[in-house]
Design a protein around this motif. Structure first.
Motif, PDB file in Angstrom:
ATOM      1  N   GLU A   1       0.826  -1.209   0.000  1.00  0.00           N
ATOM      2  CA  GLU A   1       0.000   0.000   0.000  1.00  0.00           C
ATOM      3  C   GLU A   1       0.859   1.258   0.000  1.00  0.00           C
ATOM      4  OE1 GLU A   1      -2.559  -0.656   3.375  1.00  0.00           O
ATOM      5  OE2 GLU A   1      -4.136  -1.447   2.080  1.00  0.00           O
ATOM      6  N   ALA A   2       1.988   1.224   0.702  1.00  0.00           N
ATOM      7  CA  ALA A   2       2.865   2.388   0.768  1.00  0.00           C
ATOM      8  C   ALA A   2       3.610   2.600  -0.555  1.00  0.00           C
ATOM      9  CB  ALA A   2       3.861   2.216   1.909  1.00  0.00           C
ATOM     10  N   THR A   3       3.764   1.554  -1.337  1.00  0.00           N
ATOM     11  CA  THR A   3       4.553   1.593  -2.559  1.00  0.00           C
ATOM     12  C   THR A   3       3.743   1.949  -3.792  1.00  0.00           C
ATOM     13  OG1 THR A   3       5.957  -0.129  -1.632  1.00  0.00           O
ATOM     14  CG2 THR A   3       6.112   0.204  -3.986  1.00  0.00           C
ATOM     15  N   VAL A   4       2.474   1.582  -3.805  1.00  0.00           N
ATOM     16  CA  VAL A   4       1.671   1.623  -5.021  1.00  0.00           C
ATOM     17  C   VAL A   4       0.669   2.774  -4.988  1.00  0.00           C
ATOM     18  CG1 VAL A   4       0.075   0.280  -6.422  1.00  0.00           C
ATOM     19  CG2 VAL A   4       1.884  -0.869  -5.195  1.00  0.00           C
ATOM     20  N   SER A   5       0.554   3.455  -6.104  1.00  0.00           N
ATOM     21  CA  SER A   5      -0.442   4.516  -6.221  1.00  0.00           C
ATOM     22  C   SER A   5      -1.815   3.902  -6.532  1.00  0.00           C
ATOM     23  CB  SER A   5      -0.060   5.489  -7.337  1.00  0.00           C
ATOM     24  OG  SER A   5      -0.177   4.858  -8.596  1.00  0.00           O
ATOM     25  N   GLU A   6      -2.840   4.670  -6.292  1.00  0.00           N
ATOM     26  CA  GLU A   6      -4.194   4.220  -6.600  1.00  0.00           C
ATOM     27  C   GLU A   6      -4.345   3.936  -8.097  1.00  0.00           C
ATOM     28  OE1 GLU A   6      -8.653   6.059  -6.614  1.00  0.00           O
ATOM     29  OE2 GLU A   6      -7.448   6.409  -4.819  1.00  0.00           O
ATOM     30  N   GLU A   7      -3.715   4.760  -8.925  1.00  0.00           N
ATOM     31  CA  GLU A   7      -3.799   4.565 -10.373  1.00  0.00           C
ATOM     32  C   GLU A   7      -3.182   3.232 -10.786  1.00  0.00           C
ATOM     33  OE1 GLU A   7      -2.460   7.529  -9.036  1.00  0.00           O
ATOM     34  OE2 GLU A   7      -4.407   8.492  -9.208  1.00  0.00           O
ATOM     35  N   GLU A   8      -2.048   2.883 -10.178  1.00  0.00           N
ATOM     36  CA  GLU A   8      -1.412   1.611 -10.523  1.00  0.00           C
ATOM     37  C   GLU A   8      -2.265   0.431 -10.062  1.00  0.00           C
ATOM     38  OE1 GLU A   8       2.799  -0.486 -11.021  1.00  0.00           O
ATOM     39  OE2 GLU A   8       2.722   1.243  -9.708  1.00  0.00           O
ATOM     40  N   LEU A   9      -2.857   0.559  -8.896  1.00  0.00           N
ATOM     41  CA  LEU A   9      -3.750  -0.513  -8.433  1.00  0.00           C
ATOM     42  C   LEU A   9      -4.918  -0.691  -9.387  1.00  0.00           C
ATOM     43  CD1 LEU A   9      -3.963  -0.006  -4.576  1.00  0.00           C
ATOM     44  CD2 LEU A   9      -2.804  -1.834  -5.826  1.00  0.00           C
ATOM     45  N   ARG A  10      -5.517   0.411  -9.800  1.00  0.00           N
ATOM     46  CA  ARG A  10      -6.648   0.331 -10.734  1.00  0.00           C
ATOM     47  C   ARG A  10      -6.235  -0.336 -12.048  1.00  0.00           C
ATOM     48  NH1 ARG A  10     -11.370   2.713  -9.850  1.00  0.00           N
ATOM     49  NH2 ARG A  10     -11.582   4.177  -8.145  1.00  0.00           N
ATOM     50  N   ALA A  11      -4.995  -0.075 -12.488  1.00  0.00           N
ATOM     51  CA  ALA A  11      -4.512  -0.669 -13.735  1.00  0.00           C
ATOM     52  C   ALA A  11      -4.292  -2.174 -13.605  1.00  0.00           C
ATOM     53  CB  ALA A  11      -3.220   0.013 -14.165  1.00  0.00           C
ATOM     54  N   ARG A  12      -3.994  -2.643 -12.409  1.00  0.00           N
ATOM     55  CA  ARG A  12      -3.698  -4.063 -12.199  1.00  0.00           C
ATOM     56  C   ARG A  12      -4.912  -4.870 -11.737  1.00  0.00           C
ATOM     57  NH1 ARG A  12       1.808  -5.445 -11.850  1.00  0.00           N
ATOM     58  NH2 ARG A  12       3.146  -3.619 -12.052  1.00  0.00           N
TER      59      ARG A  12
ATOM     60  N   GLU B   1       0.657 -13.423  -7.656  1.00  0.00           N
ATOM     61  CA  GLU B   1       2.051 -13.450  -7.211  1.00  0.00           C
ATOM     62  C   GLU B   1       2.959 -12.606  -8.109  1.00  0.00           C
ATOM     63  OE1 GLU B   1       5.550 -16.717  -6.282  1.00  0.00           O
ATOM     64  OE2 GLU B   1       3.497 -17.396  -6.590  1.00  0.00           O
ATOM     65  N   GLU B   2       2.729 -12.659  -9.403  1.00  0.00           N
ATOM     66  CA  GLU B   2       3.546 -11.891 -10.346  1.00  0.00           C
ATOM     67  C   GLU B   2       3.407 -10.387 -10.101  1.00  0.00           C
ATOM     68  OE1 GLU B   2       3.373 -11.028 -15.054  1.00  0.00           O
ATOM     69  OE2 GLU B   2       3.399 -13.144 -14.495  1.00  0.00           O
ATOM     70  N   ASP B   3       2.176  -9.912  -9.892  1.00  0.00           N
ATOM     71  CA  ASP B   3       1.957  -8.490  -9.610  1.00  0.00           C
ATOM     72  C   ASP B   3       2.658  -8.078  -8.317  1.00  0.00           C
ATOM     73  OD1 ASP B   3       0.434  -7.828 -11.853  1.00  0.00           O
ATOM     74  OD2 ASP B   3      -1.441  -8.415 -10.891  1.00  0.00           O
ATOM     75  N   ILE B   4       2.550  -8.897  -7.296  1.00  0.00           N
ATOM     76  CA  ILE B   4       3.174  -8.591  -6.009  1.00  0.00           C
ATOM     77  C   ILE B   4       4.684  -8.500  -6.171  1.00  0.00           C
ATOM     78  CG2 ILE B   4       3.624  -9.475  -3.683  1.00  0.00           C
ATOM     79  CD1 ILE B   4       0.734 -10.653  -3.816  1.00  0.00           C
ATOM     80  N   ASP B   5       5.282  -9.478  -6.851  1.00  0.00           N
ATOM     81  CA  ASP B   5       6.732  -9.454  -7.074  1.00  0.00           C
ATOM     82  C   ASP B   5       7.149  -8.201  -7.830  1.00  0.00           C
ATOM     83  OD1 ASP B   5       7.100 -11.868  -5.762  1.00  0.00           O
ATOM     84  OD2 ASP B   5       7.146 -13.040  -7.615  1.00  0.00           O
ATOM     85  N   GLU B   6       6.410  -7.834  -8.877  1.00  0.00           N
ATOM     86  CA  GLU B   6       6.739  -6.649  -9.668  1.00  0.00           C
ATOM     87  C   GLU B   6       6.633  -5.376  -8.830  1.00  0.00           C
ATOM     88  OE1 GLU B   6       4.345  -6.511 -13.187  1.00  0.00           O
ATOM     89  OE2 GLU B   6       5.125  -8.413 -13.926  1.00  0.00           O
ATOM     90  N   LEU B   7       5.593  -5.258  -8.050  1.00  0.00           N
ATOM     91  CA  LEU B   7       5.390  -4.062  -7.247  1.00  0.00           C
ATOM     92  C   LEU B   7       6.470  -3.934  -6.182  1.00  0.00           C
ATOM     93  CD1 LEU B   7       1.539  -4.205  -6.891  1.00  0.00           C
ATOM     94  CD2 LEU B   7       2.858  -2.550  -8.216  1.00  0.00           C
ATOM     95  N   LEU B   8       6.846  -5.030  -5.543  1.00  0.00           N
ATOM     96  CA  LEU B   8       7.866  -4.963  -4.505  1.00  0.00           C
ATOM     97  C   LEU B   8       9.247  -4.715  -5.088  1.00  0.00           C
ATOM     98  CD1 LEU B   8       6.699  -7.761  -2.083  1.00  0.00           C
ATOM     99  CD2 LEU B   8       6.506  -5.299  -1.786  1.00  0.00           C
ATOM    100  N   SER B   9       9.501  -5.135  -6.290  1.00  0.00           N
ATOM    101  CA  SER B   9      10.812  -4.927  -6.900  1.00  0.00           C
ATOM    102  C   SER B   9      10.968  -3.504  -7.430  1.00  0.00           C
ATOM    103  CB  SER B   9      11.075  -5.936  -8.006  1.00  0.00           C
ATOM    104  OG  SER B   9      10.225  -5.709  -9.107  1.00  0.00           O
ATOM    105  N   GLU B  10       9.875  -2.765  -7.554  1.00  0.00           N
ATOM    106  CA  GLU B  10       9.914  -1.384  -8.054  1.00  0.00           C
ATOM    107  C   GLU B  10      10.359  -0.396  -6.993  1.00  0.00           C
ATOM    108  OE1 GLU B  10       6.083  -0.494  -9.657  1.00  0.00           O
ATOM    109  OE2 GLU B  10       6.324  -1.855 -11.324  1.00  0.00           O
ATOM    110  N   GLU B  11      10.446  -0.820  -5.743  1.00  0.00           N
ATOM    111  CA  GLU B  11      10.806   0.100  -4.650  1.00  0.00           C
ATOM    112  C   GLU B  11      12.125   0.763  -4.868  1.00  0.00           C
ATOM    113  OE1 GLU B  11      10.582  -1.463  -0.746  1.00  0.00           O
ATOM    114  OE2 GLU B  11       8.649  -2.335  -1.088  1.00  0.00           O
TER     115      GLU B  11
END
Length: 58
Positions: A16-27, A48-58
């Motif tokens: 939640e701290a990493t992802v914007s609302e717009e990115e969540l809506r896109a996924r 799992e793929e989305d979670i891995d991608e989002l966490l690696s973007e930090e």
């Protein structure tokens, strides 16, 4: 979807701290986003793929 070695609540907060609302809506579908807005955890809504991608973007 729990990830071994991580507390699901901590991981959800990190997402939640990493992802914007717009990115969540896109996924997510509209229904998944409504569920998220109603308190469902991101770990339960994202795959799992989305979670891995989002966490690696930090």
């Amino acid at each position: 979807m729990p990830v071994p070695g991580y507390d699901p609540e901590d991981l959800d907060e990190q997402l939640e701290a990493t992802v914007s609302e717009e990115e969540l809506r896109a996924r997510m579908t509209d229904e998944e986003f409504r569920q998220y807005e109603n308190g469902e955890h991101l770990l339960d809504l994202l795959d799992e793929e989305d979670i891995d991608e989002l966490l690696s973007e930090e």
